[in-house]
Design an enzyme around this catalytic site. Structure first.
Site, PDB file in Angstrom:
ATOM      1  N   TYR A 153       0.659  -1.273   0.444  1.00 53.51           N
ATOM      2  CA  TYR A 153      -0.197  -0.338  -0.373  1.00 53.51           C
ATOM      3  C   TYR A 153       0.713   0.956  -0.077  1.00 53.51           C
ATOM      4  CZ  TYR A 153      -4.337  -2.378   1.231  1.00 53.51           C
ATOM      5  OH  TYR A 153      -5.450  -3.585   1.240  1.00 53.51           O
TER       6      TYR A 153
HETATM    7  N1  LIG Z   1      -7.994  -6.714  -0.086  1.00 53.46           N
HETATM    8  C1  LIG Z   1      -8.400  -5.781  -0.718  1.00 53.46           C
HETATM    9  O1  LIG Z   1      -8.190  -6.724  -1.814  1.00 53.46           O
HETATM   10  C2  LIG Z   1      -8.801  -4.132  -0.570  1.00 53.46           C
HETATM   11  C3  LIG Z   1      -8.880  -3.877  -1.658  1.00 53.46           C
HETATM   12  C4  LIG Z   1      -9.145  -2.443  -1.237  1.00 53.46           C
HETATM   13  C5  LIG Z   1      -9.213  -2.277  -0.150  1.00 53.46           C
HETATM   14  N2  LIG Z   1      -8.613  -2.760   1.702  1.00 53.46           N
HETATM   15  C6  LIG Z   1      -8.525  -2.685   2.962  1.00 53.46           C
HETATM   16  O2  LIG Z   1      -9.728  -1.905   2.462  1.00 53.46           O
HETATM   17  C7  LIG Z   1      -9.798  -0.157   3.416  1.00 53.46           C
HETATM   18  C8  LIG Z   1     -11.146   0.085   2.911  1.00 53.46           C
HETATM   19  O3  LIG Z   1     -11.359  -0.062   0.643  1.00 53.46           O
HETATM   20  P1  LIG Z   1     -11.712   1.378   0.782  1.00 53.46           P
HETATM   21  O4  LIG Z   1     -10.351   2.903   1.072  1.00 53.46           O
HETATM   22  O5  LIG Z   1     -11.715   1.625  -0.918  1.00 53.46           O
HETATM   23  O6  LIG Z   1     -13.017   1.860   1.516  1.00 53.46           O
HETATM   24  P2  LIG Z   1     -13.956   2.720   0.815  1.00 53.46           P
HETATM   25  O7  LIG Z   1     -15.004   2.665   2.119  1.00 53.46           O
HETATM   26  O8  LIG Z   1     -14.800   2.408   0.175  1.00 53.46           O
HETATM   27  O9  LIG Z   1     -13.253   4.662   0.309  1.00 53.46           O
HETATM   28  C9  LIG Z   1     -13.039   4.789   0.677  1.00 53.46           C
HETATM   29  C10 LIG Z   1     -12.866   6.158   0.012  1.00 53.46           C
HETATM   30  O10 LIG Z   1     -14.106   7.001   0.428  1.00 53.46           O
HETATM   31  C11 LIG Z   1     -14.281   8.352   0.274  1.00 53.46           C
HETATM   32  N3  LIG Z   1     -14.831   8.723   1.976  1.00 53.46           N
HETATM   33  C12 LIG Z   1     -15.083   7.593   2.868  1.00 53.46           C
HETATM   34  N4  LIG Z   1     -15.262   8.271   3.720  1.00 53.46           N
HETATM   35  C13 LIG Z   1     -16.297   9.061   3.364  1.00 53.46           C
HETATM   36  C14 LIG Z   1     -17.348  10.243   3.961  1.00 53.46           C
HETATM   37  N5  LIG Z   1     -17.852  10.099   5.013  1.00 53.46           N
HETATM   38  N6  LIG Z   1     -18.243  10.759   2.690  1.00 53.46           N
HETATM   39  C15 LIG Z   1     -17.628  11.122   1.989  1.00 53.46           C
HETATM   40  N7  LIG Z   1     -16.272  10.295   0.805  1.00 53.46           N
HETATM   41  C16 LIG Z   1     -15.897   9.814   2.141  1.00 53.46           C
HETATM   42  C17 LIG Z   1     -12.814   8.777   0.542  1.00 53.46           C
HETATM   43  O11 LIG Z   1     -11.718   8.774  -0.612  1.00 53.46           O
HETATM   44  P3  LIG Z   1     -11.994  10.818  -1.663  1.00 53.46           P
HETATM   45  O12 LIG Z   1     -10.684  10.794  -1.022  1.00 53.46           O
HETATM   46  O13 LIG Z   1     -12.378  10.556  -2.579  1.00 53.46           O
HETATM   47  O14 LIG Z   1     -13.029  11.557  -0.681  1.00 53.46           O
HETATM   48  C18 LIG Z   1     -12.098   7.610   1.464  1.00 53.46           C
HETATM   49  O15 LIG Z   1     -10.535   7.416   0.728  1.00 53.46           O
HETATM   50  C19 LIG Z   1      -8.710   0.227   2.918  1.00 53.46           C
HETATM   51  O16 LIG Z   1      -7.905   1.173   3.116  1.00 53.46           O
HETATM   52  C20 LIG Z   1      -7.276  -1.437   2.777  1.00 53.46           C
HETATM   53  O17 LIG Z   1      -6.880  -1.462   4.177  1.00 53.46           O
HETATM   54  C21 LIG Z   1      -8.531  -3.664   1.155  1.00 53.46           C
END
Ligand SMILES: NC(=O)c1ccc[n+]([C@@H]2O[C@H](COP(=O)([O-])OP(=O)(O)OC[C@H]3O[C@@H](n4cnc5c(N)ncnc54)[C@H](OP(=O)(O)O)[C@@H]3O)[C@@H](O)[C@H]2O)c1
Length: 371
Positions: free
Chosen positions: A60
């Site tokens: 990451y």
């Molecule tokens: N195993 C895997 O293959 C895999 C893949 C992906 C992720 N992960 C894990 O899952 C975690 C979460 O994934 P994700 O970051 O994709 O989750 P997500 O909750 O789908 O997206 C998070 C993003 O949404 C926006 N956001 C979050 N809260 C918000 C709110 N209250 N209001 C407005 N926008 C909001 C932000 O992006 P903006 O910058 O656009 O505001 C934030 O970075 C990662 O950190 C990682 O640890 C694992």
């Protein structure tokens, strides 16, 4: 439900919070993450709220996520308190095939590199990041077992693998008394429910707690994107990664789900992101939801997602708008077949804690009576 109420992960004694802190946004090397001061503030805030479960991966933000996390844990003196989960599979040495994938040689290399970056001598939960389509499940499970015996990891899990592979891996571990899998990390949200067919029943039956990644569909379910002539528009990660294969979330189907979510959120007087996260956290088989944020204010919003219940009729609206298409063979196991199999007699063998089979919404949509 609050963050300082802990639940055991899968069939294990490891206690974790229902919301885990995702750190794929720790470090701004990929153009949509958070700089060190914001990442530190989010780490501190999550711990203050009672959270103990933190997810990262070796590559990451090109290693910056693990490095920052290691620094924050060391500086805060919280190593015993936090449950650190990290992953291996991706390759950071172009030209060297054994520096990626899930073979024993790479796992042994990767674990030592992660331990160095995380400034610790053990990882609580070590996860295979993605199926490499080559390495036998037996080799992975033997290696996990060696790492537990060597004291480098405490528990093991899989992410982004086919259900048959996870099932074989767990069965092999059970048969040979090796360290079992206690976790499956998979994409799950109102916009992505495919794990309901195979993974949820498998994980429930075989003792693996599911941790859900991208629960907001990478920000789509926060409601900040709107449909446009080019698909969708709005400020955030999805706009920055537009065009990357596999990351198109601006689809007709998703806009329908976003509209239903907006209606429900307005009816409840809650932010859309909170309702979307609450729905994931309270679905069958889900042990913990991995929340992501690039700003402290988003994290604060998301940390409040467990403080309410979604009323049944509004939940039904969300379920219906996001229901999966009926797919063979899952639709085939409905009431008609059950009646023919059991001679018209009501038969049940599963304890009540067994999660209802997840093809139920699809069956209901197809007009089957499922209760
Ligand atoms: N195993 C895997 O293959 C895999 C893949 C992906 C992720 N992960 C894990 O899952 C975690 C979460 O994934 P994700 O970051 O994709 O989750 P997500 O909750 O789908 O997206 C998070 C993003 O949404 C926006 N956001 C979050 N809260 C918000 C709110 N209250 N209001 C407005 N926008 C909001 C932000 O992006 P903006 O910058 O656009 O505001 C934030 O970075 C990662 O950190 C990682 O640890 C694992």
């Amino acid at each position: 439900m609050s963050l300082d109420t802990y639940y055991t992960l899968g069939r294990s004694g490891l206690r974790v919070s229902r919301l885990a802190l995702g750190t794929m946004t720790f470090g701004d090397n990929w153009g949509w993450g958070a700089a060190e001061d914001t990442a530190r503030a989010m780490f501190d805030r999550y711990l203050e709220a009672g959270g103990n479960f933190i997810d990262t991966a070796d590559l990451y933000t090109d290693g910056a996520s693990e490095e920052l996390l290691g620094k924050f844990v060391e500086a805060s003196g919280t190593r015993d308190r936090v449950v650190l989960s990290t992953k291996f599979t991706y390759n950071g040495q172009p030209g060297n095939p054994n520096s990626g994938g899930n073979g024993r040689k790479n796992i042994m290399r990767a674990v030592d590199a992660s331990l160095r970056r995380l400034r610790t001598d053990y990882i609580d939960l070590y996860i295979l990041h993605t199926w490499d389509r080559l390495t036998p499940a037996e080799e992975v499970m033997r290696t996990f077992d060696d790492l537990v015996r060597a004291g480098k990891i405490r528990y093991a899990g899989l992410s982004d693998v086919p259900a048959w592979y996870a099932s074989r891996a767990q069965t092999f571990a059970e048969a040979h008394a090796l360290t079992p899998l206690v976790n499956l990390q998979l994409e799950y949200s109102l916009a992505e429910r495919h794990i309901e067919h195979e993974f949820v029943p498998m994980a429930t039956e075989l003792g693996m707690g599911i941790t859900a990644w991208s629960p907001l569909a990478m920000g789509l379910l926060s409601g900040k994107y709107k449909p446009s002539e080019t698909g969708g528009e709005g400020e955030g990660r999805l706009q920055k990664i537009a065009g990357m294969p596999g990351f198109d979330r601006f689809t007709e189907r998703n806009w329908t789900i976003v509209a239903a979510l907006e209606e429900v959120a307005v009816a409840m007087g809650k932010p859309m992101a909170q309702v979307a996260l609450n729905w994931v956290a309270t679905q069958p088989g889900i042990a913990s939801v991995i929340i992501g944020a690039s700003k402290l204010v988003q994290l604060d919003d998301n940390l409040a997602a467990l403080a309410f219940d979604i009323p049944a009729e509004l939940r039904a609206r969300l379920d219906q708008a996001s229901a999966l298409e009926p797919t063979f063979p899952y639709w085939f196991f409905g009431d008609v077949q059950q009646s023919r199999i059991h001679g018209g007699v009501a038969v049940g063998s599963k304890p009540s804690s067994y999660a209802p089979p997840v093809f139920v919404p699809a069956l209901q949509q197809a007009g089957f009576k499922t209760d």
